[in-house]
Design a protein around this motif. Structure first.
Motif, PDB file in Angstrom:
ATOM      1  N   SER A  83       3.586  21.234  -1.902  1.00 37.84           N
ATOM      2  CA  SER A  83       4.561  22.199  -2.398  1.00 37.84           C
ATOM      3  C   SER A  83       5.970  21.790  -1.983  1.00 37.84           C
TER       4      SER A  83
ATOM      5  N   TRP B 154       8.112  31.797  -3.418  1.00 36.89           N
ATOM      6  CA  TRP B 154       7.445  30.902  -4.352  1.00 36.89           C
ATOM      7  C   TRP B 154       8.263  29.635  -4.519  1.00 36.89           C
ATOM      8  N   TYR B 155       7.585  28.487  -4.480  1.00 38.36           N
ATOM      9  CA  TYR B 155       8.210  27.201  -4.771  1.00 38.36           C
ATOM     10  C   TYR B 155       7.868  26.829  -6.204  1.00 38.36           C
ATOM     11  N   TYR B 156       8.893  26.561  -6.994  1.00 33.85           N
ATOM     12  CA  TYR B 156       8.709  26.184  -8.392  1.00 33.85           C
ATOM     13  C   TYR B 156       8.588  24.672  -8.549  1.00 33.85           C
TER      14      TYR B 156
ATOM     15  N   LYS C 256      17.275  29.011  -5.028  1.00 37.19           N
ATOM     16  CA  LYS C 256      17.000  29.805  -6.230  1.00 37.19           C
ATOM     17  C   LYS C 256      17.829  29.289  -7.411  1.00 37.19           C
TER      18      LYS C 256
ATOM     19  N   GLY D 292      16.478  26.302  -8.917  1.00 39.53           N
ATOM     20  CA  GLY D 292      15.137  26.443  -9.479  1.00 39.53           C
ATOM     21  C   GLY D 292      14.058  25.837  -8.603  1.00 39.53           C
TER      22      GLY D 292
END
Length: 161
Positions: free
Chosen positions: A68, A58-60, A116, A119
């Motif tokens: 994305s 998942w890309y935040y 990660k 974030g």
């Protein structure tokens, strides 16, 4: 908030820095390896869509509302890195595998943690060893596509080397 600003700046910077190395490759190298590298970048982009659907990662952070965080990684370091790796090792399959193993290991076991921590992104339903397997399979595809392209190009009498 500080990390978000850094993340939003880091992703495009990685893309731009990758593209700044293009003149160092030379016209012949780009003409020879860009088509297969582009094909693989398209496959990686499609893989990203599948990964989002299956929640593999998942890309935040988004660099743009419609793009994305994976966009600059795919169309920057992955695309340009593929050209560089082919340029340095094509025709020496053992060296190709060794260099890919080294680059993919650093990405999987160091860079993923950095993403990660900042974030930017994280693995969700995919383990690091599974990501390594995906990278290995994509490296075989890239090399295989290049072998096929070179045979077709030579067969047509249009060898671009």
């Amino acid at each position: 908030m500080k990390n978000l600003k850094m993340a939003k700046a880091l992703l495009p910077a990685m893309m731009v820095l990758s593209w700044l190395t293009i003149p160092l490759l030379g016209k012949k190298v780009i003409k020879r390896f860009l088509p297969t590298s582009m094909l693989m970048a398209i496959i990686v982009w499609l893989e990203g869509r599948l990964a989002k659907k299956r929640k593999w990662w998942w890309y935040y952070v988004k660099i743009h509302p419609k793009l994305s965080g994976g966009f600059p990684l795919t169309w920057g370091p992955f695309l340009i890195g593929s050209i560089w790796i082919l340029r340095l090792t094509y025709g020496k399959f053992k060296w190709y595998l060794l260099l890919n193993l080294a680059v993919d290991t650093v990405f999987t076991y160091k860079f993923v943690d950095m993403l990660k921590d900042l974030g930017i992104a994280s693995l969700v339903r995919l383990k690091k060893y599974q990501l390594s397997i995906l990278f290995f399979l994509k490296s075989l595809l890239l090399y295989g596509f290049q072998v096929i392209r070179e045979k077709v190009t030579i067969w047509n009498g249009k060898n671009e080397r």
